[in-house]
Motif scaffolding. Structure first.
Motif, PDB file in Angstrom:
ATOM      1  N   TRP A 192       0.850  -1.193   0.000  1.00 36.55           N
ATOM      2  CA  TRP A 192       0.000   0.000   0.000  1.00 36.55           C
ATOM      3  C   TRP A 192       0.887   1.245   0.000  1.00 36.55           C
ATOM      4  CZ3 TRP A 192      -5.274   0.035   2.849  1.00 36.55           C
ATOM      5  CH2 TRP A 192      -5.930  -1.182   2.659  1.00 36.55           C
ATOM      6  N   GLY A 193       0.516   2.222  -0.799  1.00 32.06           N
ATOM      7  CA  GLY A 193       1.278   3.471  -0.811  1.00 32.06           C
ATOM      8  C   GLY A 193       2.747   3.246  -1.116  1.00 32.06           C
ATOM      9  N   VAL A 194       3.026   2.399  -2.122  1.00 30.04           N
ATOM     10  CA  VAL A 194       4.414   1.975  -2.366  1.00 30.04           C
ATOM     11  C   VAL A 194       5.291   3.107  -2.881  1.00 30.04           C
ATOM     12  CG1 VAL A 194       3.817  -0.441  -2.752  1.00 30.04           C
ATOM     13  CG2 VAL A 194       3.758   1.148  -4.670  1.00 30.04           C
ATOM     14  N   SER A 195       4.707   4.193  -3.328  1.00 31.47           N
ATOM     15  CA  SER A 195       5.508   5.314  -3.833  1.00 31.47           C
ATOM     16  C   SER A 195       5.925   6.275  -2.728  1.00 31.47           C
ATOM     17  CB  SER A 195       4.732   6.075  -4.908  1.00 31.47           C
ATOM     18  OG  SER A 195       3.457   6.455  -4.426  1.00 31.47           O
ATOM     19  N   ILE A 196       5.448   6.082  -1.496  1.00 31.70           N
ATOM     20  CA  ILE A 196       5.813   6.971  -0.393  1.00 31.70           C
ATOM     21  C   ILE A 196       7.329   6.905  -0.187  1.00 31.70           C
ATOM     22  CG2 ILE A 196       5.567   7.444   2.072  1.00 31.70           C
ATOM     23  CD1 ILE A 196       2.772   6.277   1.932  1.00 31.70           C
ATOM     24  N   GLY A 197       7.960   8.060  -0.122  1.00 32.33           N
ATOM     25  CA  GLY A 197       9.413   8.126   0.007  1.00 32.33           C
ATOM     26  C   GLY A 197      10.098   8.476  -1.292  1.00 32.33           C
ATOM     27  N   GLN A 198       9.438   8.188  -2.408  1.00 32.41           N
ATOM     28  CA  GLN A 198       9.926   8.531  -3.743  1.00 32.41           C
ATOM     29  C   GLN A 198      11.349   8.024  -3.963  1.00 32.41           C
ATOM     30  OE1 GLN A 198       8.811  12.492  -5.080  1.00 32.41           O
ATOM     31  NE2 GLN A 198       7.236  12.639  -3.512  1.00 32.41           N
ATOM     32  N   GLY A 199      12.267   8.884  -4.458  1.00 32.99           N
ATOM     33  CA  GLY A 199      13.598   8.435  -4.828  1.00 32.99           C
ATOM     34  C   GLY A 199      14.684   8.957  -3.910  1.00 32.99           C
ATOM     35  N   TYR A 200      15.914   8.940  -4.410  1.00 32.83           N
ATOM     36  CA  TYR A 200      17.083   9.305  -3.609  1.00 32.83           C
ATOM     37  C   TYR A 200      17.042  10.774  -3.201  1.00 32.83           C
ATOM     38  CZ  TYR A 200      21.963  10.074  -2.317  1.00 32.83           C
ATOM     39  OH  TYR A 200      23.106  10.412  -1.641  1.00 32.83           O
ATOM     40  N   ARG A 201      16.872  11.660  -4.175  1.00 33.73           N
ATOM     41  CA  ARG A 201      16.975  13.083  -3.899  1.00 33.73           C
ATOM     42  C   ARG A 201      15.914  13.546  -2.909  1.00 33.73           C
ATOM     43  NH1 ARG A 201      21.160  14.834  -4.109  1.00 33.73           N
ATOM     44  NH2 ARG A 201      20.657  15.362  -1.958  1.00 33.73           N
ATOM     45  N   TYR A 202      14.706  13.050  -3.056  1.00 36.12           N
ATOM     46  CA  TYR A 202      13.613  13.453  -2.167  1.00 36.12           C
ATOM     47  C   TYR A 202      13.956  13.110  -0.716  1.00 36.12           C
ATOM     48  CZ  TYR A 202       8.899  13.739  -0.175  1.00 36.12           C
ATOM     49  OH  TYR A 202       7.812  14.047   0.611  1.00 36.12           O
TER      50      TYR A 202
END
Length: 567
Positions: free
Chosen positions: A289-299
């Motif tokens: 669930w909500g697997v995109s939370i945290g986004q990538g390295y820079r974020y």
């Protein structure tokens, strides 16, 4: 490995953002105690009244709040495993969170990420097993070696790749002796293959870009190939659990790859720093669930301890309070809304799918039923998904990351474009970075409305359908062709979503009065209320196609949509 012995100068931010406050720890323990009491069976171990008994003692007897085991119903759980009951897993999970967050709170800044990675590794091993943990490590080791080529012959990562790959991929039906031989052989040959074959390819910029793109899309490639093979031959690859866990990182892997392409990741980023982006306490609960939370390295790098940790902790606890209310009271509120509508002679259904199947069977339907059922079911989903994602975001903040909520006041949106960014913030960022921007900037000479339309359909329609839903269907149901194509029948939802987003963006671009802000207290305030309702209702209505009845055609569901629109 995770805590090197050499002297490292203290982080200059220690005095600014890492000051201790024991009151914060007391609040964290209090919040965890509430979660323990309501969502586990700890009351039976402590010989105290259950949450349901306590509610009855004060005269509150709500429906849809308590389970058969007399604690509160909760959608917060450990997924993709059935080794223990949900209550038992939640109890272990909350103990893990308490230990991890409190230890992390008192650690120096230079050790925090390593501790979060180490503790999560241990928890993944406990919940999913050592083999799954090794499979997860294999997937990320392979990606790291492609994203960040290791030209040092002394690197142990190619050997780790060979060992973890053999353990993760060799079926359990293979005998132990042959398994041992294959592991030893893989450990020996993989470093040679990496040094002699892969590294020369990665030394060529064009070939490296192609291989890194394939790595970023590895989940989609495996899903597509596996599903096609199953569809043509009938043979299905039973994907190992560790690989499934790795595949569920695909959205964030694609955003990491976007950071890599934009030159926003240091060339010397370590394997430990890489893993700490993906394997974190915020990922563990409700893995899918909500697997995109945290986004990538820079974020994440920009948001790690970007302010005092106590401010972040309080913000995380605030989200935990909201999550608790959503999770415990969401179904109760939904039930009251349904009964309220029925008491006023509006036969709203409990779920949109119930309504679509009733319509296909021939039950009478009118605009009031369609509008009320779709809107109320969307509100139910908001409570359900919002409770989980707020809890997960709260964990991120309690661990020191200033991560924004997945839901950011969506009821304040007055058009679909703004609603989409508020209702699914991190997922929308994934679609924008990986699909919208590449198309939007590909045609700089085209009129703005053309660029907006093409980019909106690339992201909200194509990317959302293929990368966002077709992959998930396989992860949930198995690598079979009919699972891969399951969401293709829901194409009107994705088309109408992209159309609505494009129209709202174009309208915002060309409207005359751009100085006025929504919800200003002026004569147009009623129009803001109406616009907010229309936005929610439109988004709710198009979910008819996402909750379709298997016995009905696409045209049948369009007819139901037209009934909702008053035709």
């Amino acid at each position: 490995m995770f805590f090197p012995a050499e002297d490292i100068p203290p982080d200059p931010r220690e005095e600014q953002v890492n000051r201790h406050n024991s009151k914060i720890i007391y609040l964290i323990l209090l919040a965890l105690a509430v979660y323990f009491y309501f969502f586990t069976q700890i009351y039976s171990h402590l010989n105290i009244p259950s949450p349901e008994s306590a509610a009855k003692a004060i005269g509150w007897k709500p429906s849809k709040v308590f389970d058969d085991d007399h604690n509160a119903h909760s959608s917060i759980l450990i997924q993709v495993t059935h080794e223990r009951s949900n209550d038992e897993e939640r109890m272990i999970f909350f103990w893990f969170l308490g230990l991890t967050i409190i230890v992390n709170y008192y650690l120096p800044i230079r050790h925090k990420k390593k501790w979060l990675l180490t503790s999560t590794y241990i928890a993944v091993g406990i919940f999913y097993g050592i083999t799954a943990l090794i499979g997860l490590t294999f997937g990320h080791t392979l990606l790291y070696l492609i994203f960040h080529p290791q030209r040092n012959n002394k690197s142990i990562l190619p050997t780790l790749l060979g060992i973890s790959g053999a353990i993760a991929l060799i079926p359990s039906s293979v005998g132990w002796f042959l398994t041992f031989v294959l592991i030893i052989g893989s450990a020996g040959i993989t470093p040679w293959v990496y040094q002699k074959i892969l590294l020369p390819l990665l030394s060529n910029p064009k070939q490296a870009k192609f291989m890194q793109t394939c790595g970023a899309h590895s989940a989609m490639i495996c899903v597509a190939i596996g599903s096609i093979i199953e569809g043509t031959s009938g043979w299905e690859w039973k994907t190992p659990l560790g690989i499934i866990l790795f595949f569920w990182h695909w959205e964030r892997v694609m955003m990491y790859h976007a950071d890599l392409q934009d030159g926003q990741i240091p060339e010397d980023v370590s394997f430990i720093d890489y893993l700490s982006i993906f394997i974190t306490p915020g990922q563990l609960g409700n893995w899918t669930w909500g697997v995109s939370i945290g986004q990538g390295y820079r974020y994440l790098e920009d948001r790690f301890l970007n302010k005092d940790k106590n401010i972040l902790a309080l913000a995380g606890l605030k989200l935990w309070v909201i999550a608790f209310l959503y999770v415990t009271l969401g179904n109760w509120i939904h039930s009251h809304m349904i009964h309220f509508l029925r008491d006023h002679d509006i036969h709203a259904y409990w779920r949109v799918k119930h309504m679509t199947c009733a319509f296909i069977k021939g039950d009478p339907m009118d605009a009031q039923i369609v509008l009320s059922t779709t809107l109320v079911d969307l509100i139910r989903w908001f409570f359900l998904f919002g409770g989980v994602t707020h809890f997960k975001t709260g964990v991120w903040r309690l661990c020191g990351y200033d991560v924004e909520p997945y839901f950011r006041f969506p009821w304040m949106a007055t058009n679909l474009s703004n609603f989409w960014s508020r209702f699914t913030y991190h997922y929308r960022e994934f679609l924008v970075r990986c699909f919208y921007y590449p198309i939007f900037f590909k045609f700089p000479q085209a009129p703005p409305w053309v660029r907006i339309t093409l980019a909106s359909f690339a992201a909200a329609c194509f990317g959302n359908l293929v990368w966002g839903h077709m992959t998930e269907s396989v992860f949930y149901r198995g690598m079979e062709w009919h699972n891969f194509t399951h969401h293709l029948k829901a194409w009107p939802y994705f088309f109408l979503l992209a159309l609505g987003i494009a129209v709202s963006q174009i309208w915002s671009l060309y409207k005359k009065d751009k100085s006025r802000k929504s919800w200003s207290w002026d004569k147009k305030f009623p129009l803001d209320l109406f616009s907010a309702y229309v936005t929610w209702q439109y988004y709710a209505l198009i979910h008819i196609f996402m909750n379709r009845c298997s016995h009905g055609s696409v045209w049948d569901h369009f007819k139901l949509l037209f009934i909702g629109l008053g035709f």
